[in-house]
Scaffold this active site. Structure first.
Site, mmCIF file in Angstrom:
data_model
loop_
_atom_site.group_PDB
_atom_site.id
_atom_site.type_symbol
_atom_site.label_atom_id
_atom_site.label_comp_id
_atom_site.label_asym_id
_atom_site.label_seq_id
_atom_site.Cartn_x
_atom_site.Cartn_y
_atom_site.Cartn_z
ATOM 1 N N LYS A 1 1.129 -1.146 -0.193
ATOM 2 C CA LYS A 1 0.045 -0.079 -0.037
ATOM 3 C C LYS A 1 0.736 1.370 -0.237
ATOM 4 O O LYS A 1 2.050 1.216 0.360
ATOM 5 C CB LYS A 1 -0.790 0.379 1.118
ATOM 6 C CG LYS A 1 -0.181 0.056 2.555
ATOM 7 C CD LYS A 1 -1.246 1.182 3.831
ATOM 8 C CE LYS A 1 -1.718 1.709 3.513
ATOM 9 N NZ LYS A 1 -0.937 3.287 3.039
ATOM 10 N N THR B 1 6.503 6.587 2.287
ATOM 11 C CA THR B 1 5.081 6.269 3.094
ATOM 12 C C THR B 1 4.591 4.643 2.598
ATOM 13 O O THR B 1 3.438 4.939 1.600
ATOM 14 C CB THR B 1 4.347 7.768 2.764
ATOM 15 O OG1 THR B 1 5.586 8.535 3.323
ATOM 16 C CG2 THR B 1 3.085 6.970 4.271
ATOM 17 N N ASN C 1 -3.300 16.865 -0.569
ATOM 18 C CA ASN C 1 -2.567 17.141 0.828
ATOM 19 C C ASN C 1 -2.515 18.651 1.535
ATOM 20 O O ASN C 1 -1.763 18.754 2.774
ATOM 21 C CB ASN C 1 -1.734 17.246 0.275
ATOM 22 C CG ASN C 1 -1.116 15.439 0.276
ATOM 23 O OD1 ASN C 1 -0.314 14.716 0.613
ATOM 24 N ND2 ASN C 1 -0.909 15.003 -1.712
#
Length: 268
Positions: A30, A41, A256
């Site tokens: 993921k 990330t 974001n």
């Protein structure tokens, strides 16, 4: 709600599978934002039923990561919580893979590379706000290190990425990115071109540092698809590298920027 929390900004699951000589390799991962080589990330797990000692599996995984998860970039941003984990239980009952240079070792490496690269490319394709995936292929560099520097500079250049979003084959921005990279660049030797993914049929926008006679509409058509290859030939040596990159869209900013009036909307 639980599923949304697990997926965060991913829009779909990401999996890959290979089987060789009765040995199976399955991977899942993921990640969608703050994806950048060496620290991203993302979470990835690879499981196999191969019989292989931990130190050999570790070496094979590190080699696979170098050509996959460490060769992608969504936004050039890094994080502190990335993991690529490999587990083997030996239940395939194959002859244990003890040599990385053996036939079994090489075949396992190839399959593991494919699984990891498929997963890594899925991360890019599902990146936050991504509308185009661009495979930046650099060749003819003075060294492999120079090729890698050049590819990363182009793949992470904000002005290049926004031009991809707009469907603009802007070679000036690409040359600018090459120029400030640590790679050795001779402007009068650089070729830039486009093709469909994996195709050798290249449409050149720049040859030996000069614009070709290919018309602008044709070049725009080359960068209009959801995925294309950007070919950069430096013509200085034999070094080559690939970075799997993408565009930067308005949607990425929307994902974001957050909303200061709603703390739950603010990211990490």
């Amino acid at each position: 709600a639980a599923a949304h929390a697990i997926m965060t900004t991913d829009t779909r699951p990401k999996t890959a599978f290979r089987e060789i000589d009765g040995v199976r390799i399955f991977g899942m991962c993921k990640g969608a934002g703050m994806i950048h080589p060496d620290m991203a990330t993302m979470l990835a797990t690879v499981v196999t039923d191969a019989a292989i000692p931990p130190d050999r599996l570790d070496a094979l995984l590190r080699a696979a990561v170098d050509v996959s998860f460490n060769a992608i970039s969504v936004d050039g941003d890094m994080s502190t919580n990335d993991t690529v984990l490999a587990l083997a239980n030996g239940m395939a009952e194959n002859a244990p893979i003890r040599s990385l240079d053996s036939r079994d070792g090489r075949r396992f490496q190839q399959a593991l590379n494919r699984v990891c690269l498929e997963l890594a490319r899925q991360l890019v394709a599902d990146g936050e706000g991504v509308t185009r995936v661009v495979n930046v292929r650099v060749s003819g560099a003075r060294s492999q290190r120079d090729a890698d520097h050049a590819a990363r500079a182009v793949g992470n250049r904000v002005l290049v990425k926004t031009s991809w979003c707009g469907g603009d084959p802007n070679w000036g921005r690409i040359m600018d990115a090459l120029g400030y990279s640590p790679a050795r660049i001779v402007e009068a030797k650089v070729d830039l071109g486009y093709s469909a993914p994996g195709s050798k049929d290249i449409t050149w926008s720049l040859r030996r540092g000069l614009p070709t006679r290919v018309d602008f509409a044709t070049l725009c058509a080359c960068v209009a698809p959801a995925e294309f290859d950007l070919h950069i030939r430096l013509n200085l040596g034999r070094g080559k590298a690939v970075v799997y990159a993408c565009d930067l869209s308005e949607a990425y900013v929307g994902f974001n920027k957050g909303d200061v009036s709603d703390p739950a909307a603010l990211g990490g």
